[in-house]
Design an enzyme around this catalytic site. Sequence first.
Site, PDB file in Angstrom:
ATOM      1  N   LYS A  97       0.812  -1.218   0.000  1.00  0.00           N
ATOM      2  CA  LYS A  97       0.000   0.000   0.000  1.00  0.00           C
ATOM      3  C   LYS A  97       0.843   1.266   0.000  1.00  0.00           C
ATOM      4  O   LYS A  97       0.464   2.270  -0.594  1.00  0.00           O
ATOM      5  CB  LYS A  97      -0.964   0.001   1.199  1.00  0.00           C
ATOM      6  N   LYS A 110      -5.349  -8.640  -6.514  1.00  0.00           N
ATOM      7  CA  LYS A 110      -6.533  -8.773  -5.658  1.00  0.00           C
ATOM      8  C   LYS A 110      -7.652  -7.848  -6.134  1.00  0.00           C
ATOM      9  O   LYS A 110      -7.384  -6.704  -6.521  1.00  0.00           O
ATOM     10  CB  LYS A 110      -6.104  -8.390  -4.234  1.00  0.00           C
ATOM     11  N   LYS A 139     -11.072  -2.231  -3.619  1.00  0.00           N
ATOM     12  CA  LYS A 139     -11.919  -1.033  -3.691  1.00  0.00           C
ATOM     13  C   LYS A 139     -11.202   0.116  -4.373  1.00  0.00           C
ATOM     14  O   LYS A 139     -11.818   0.955  -5.015  1.00  0.00           O
ATOM     15  CB  LYS A 139     -12.233  -0.538  -2.272  1.00  0.00           C
TER      16      LYS A 139
HETATM   17  N1  AQP Z   1     -10.204  -9.540  -3.016  1.00  0.00           N
HETATM   18  C1  AQP Z   1     -10.534 -10.048  -1.846  1.00  0.00           C
HETATM   19  N2  AQP Z   1     -10.727 -11.375  -1.718  1.00  0.00           N
HETATM   20  C2  AQP Z   1     -11.084 -11.909  -0.504  1.00  0.00           C
HETATM   21  N3  AQP Z   1     -11.268 -11.164   0.603  1.00  0.00           N
HETATM   22  C3  AQP Z   1     -11.075  -9.833   0.508  1.00  0.00           C
HETATM   23  N4  AQP Z   1     -11.185  -8.829   1.409  1.00  0.00           N
HETATM   24  C4  AQP Z   1     -10.897  -7.663   0.807  1.00  0.00           C
HETATM   25  N5  AQP Z   1     -10.608  -7.863  -0.483  1.00  0.00           N
HETATM   26  C5  AQP Z   1     -10.706  -9.199  -0.706  1.00  0.00           C
HETATM   27  C6  AQP Z   1     -11.570  -9.042   2.795  1.00  0.00           C
HETATM   28  O1  AQP Z   1     -12.639  -8.160   3.096  1.00  0.00           O
HETATM   29  C7  AQP Z   1     -12.547  -7.802   4.467  1.00  0.00           C
HETATM   30  C8  AQP Z   1     -12.719  -6.329   4.586  1.00  0.00           C
HETATM   31  O2  AQP Z   1     -11.682  -5.691   3.890  1.00  0.00           O
HETATM   32  P1  AQP Z   1     -11.385  -4.185   4.217  1.00  0.00           P
HETATM   33  O3  AQP Z   1     -12.442  -3.340   3.694  1.00  0.00           O
HETATM   34  O4  AQP Z   1     -11.162  -4.010   5.641  1.00  0.00           O
HETATM   35  O5  AQP Z   1     -10.022  -3.850   3.593  1.00  0.00           O
HETATM   36  P2  AQP Z   1      -9.201  -4.172   2.337  1.00  0.00           P
HETATM   37  O6  AQP Z   1      -8.651  -5.548   2.413  1.00  0.00           O
HETATM   38  O7  AQP Z   1      -8.194  -3.119   2.356  1.00  0.00           O
HETATM   39  O8  AQP Z   1     -10.167  -4.029   1.098  1.00  0.00           O
HETATM   40  P3  AQP Z   1      -9.691  -3.645  -0.329  1.00  0.00           P
HETATM   41  O9  AQP Z   1     -10.816  -3.771  -1.229  1.00  0.00           O
HETATM   42  O10 AQP Z   1      -8.479  -4.417  -0.708  1.00  0.00           O
HETATM   43  O11 AQP Z   1      -9.324  -2.119  -0.179  1.00  0.00           O
HETATM   44  P4  AQP Z   1      -8.094  -1.364  -0.782  1.00  0.00           P
HETATM   45  O12 AQP Z   1      -8.419  -1.142  -2.190  1.00  0.00           O
HETATM   46  O13 AQP Z   1      -8.047  -0.101   0.023  1.00  0.00           O
HETATM   47  O14 AQP Z   1      -6.875  -2.224  -0.595  1.00  0.00           O
HETATM   48  C9  AQP Z   1     -11.222  -8.316   5.003  1.00  0.00           C
HETATM   49  O15 AQP Z   1     -11.451  -9.483   5.771  1.00  0.00           O
HETATM   50  C10 AQP Z   1     -10.456  -8.660   3.763  1.00  0.00           C
HETATM   51  O16 AQP Z   1      -9.589  -9.751   3.976  1.00  0.00           O
END
Ligand code: AQP
Length: 333
Positions: free
Chosen positions: A114, A198, A201
């Site tokens: 990140k 992955k 968002k």
């Molecule tokens: N692609 C994914 N596959 C499986 N699980 C996922 N999670 C996120 N993306 C995937 C799981 O969703 C939960 C909540 O995630 P979060 O909102 O706390 O944070 P994140 O992992 O940072 O989500 P993003 O979409 O990946 O955001 P950005 O784009 O900011 O990096 C967690 O249990 C996570 O494992």
Amino acid sequence: MAKKIFSGVQPTGNLHLGNYLGAIKNFVELNNEKENECVFCVVDLHAITSKQDPKELKDNILETVATFVASGINPKKSIIFNQSSVSAHSEVAWILSCIARMGWLNRMTQFKEKAGKDKEKASVGLYSYPVLMAADILLYDSTHVPVGDDQKQHLELCRDIAQKFNNDFNVYDFFKVPEPLIKKEFSRVMSLKDGSKKMSKSELSDQSRINLTDSDDQIINKIKKAKTDPLPMPSNINELDKRLEAKNLLGIYSSLTDNTLENSVKKFSKMNFSDFKEQLAKELVDKISPISIEIKKLLKDKDYLNKILLEGSEKASDIASKKVKKIHEIMGF
Ligand code: AQP
């Protein structure tokens, strides 16, 4: 056996299929097991590790609550609250940051991903985020934490912090050492545009993900345009490691239908991608559309969503403040 469940989702908008299949779908199953005690947190303190617009953050907090409820979490059975409303999270994060070691945090791959090349400009919060996550989990004596595969390393850090605290202060079993609950077979949903990345968002292209608020047409179009390879569908599970996009789409299908990857490979063996995609899109519309409709309906009743948060915060504060009191005694404050 009864489990104490804790997990969180960041209110950073664009909740997607990865969040659903990797986390929220499991939350619902755990919520439905009668004996479990579940705490589901909208982790707004985590969200501000990158810059947030305050108005959007407020809306996204309510949208995350709406997504929990629309997906099937019962707010009467589970505690749903937002992290910033229980100050114990920030306080205990500070205490635990004096327990965690720099060397441990330096190994966290999510920070490296990140922060990117310009680590100097990343916030201190982004670096210490896993310590706040440990505080979230340990405050509620959680025994099990359902997360996507990307959070596995943070969970291991949380276990190390709990054990070090218990050893340092000679308080055997004070912090429960939690177990991760990560789906064994398909725990990471990948981008529809690139099977090695992955689903996320923050990815700029909306085509890379299925948002939980997408319309049926948007879902069908995104699946039609999802990246594949020129070969027919795989006929053997061993092919999947070299065919990442096929693996991802088959994984999504298996997860939605609660089937094994092996069975899905058999079912679609040697089929054209376009025929498979039709069935996948149908399955997605069947599962996601009712959630999407319900999210939109719930968002019209902000009073109801705020009431869920308020009641949840009271219950969470009650549990957390008792734990903080004991921590103060242990620390000599
Ligand atoms: N692609 C994914 N596959 C499986 N699980 C996922 N999670 C996120 N993306 C995937 C799981 O969703 C939960 C909540 O995630 P979060 O909102 O706390 O944070 P994140 O992992 O940072 O989500 P993003 O979409 O990946 O955001 P950005 O784009 O900011 O990096 C967690 O249990 C996570 O494992």
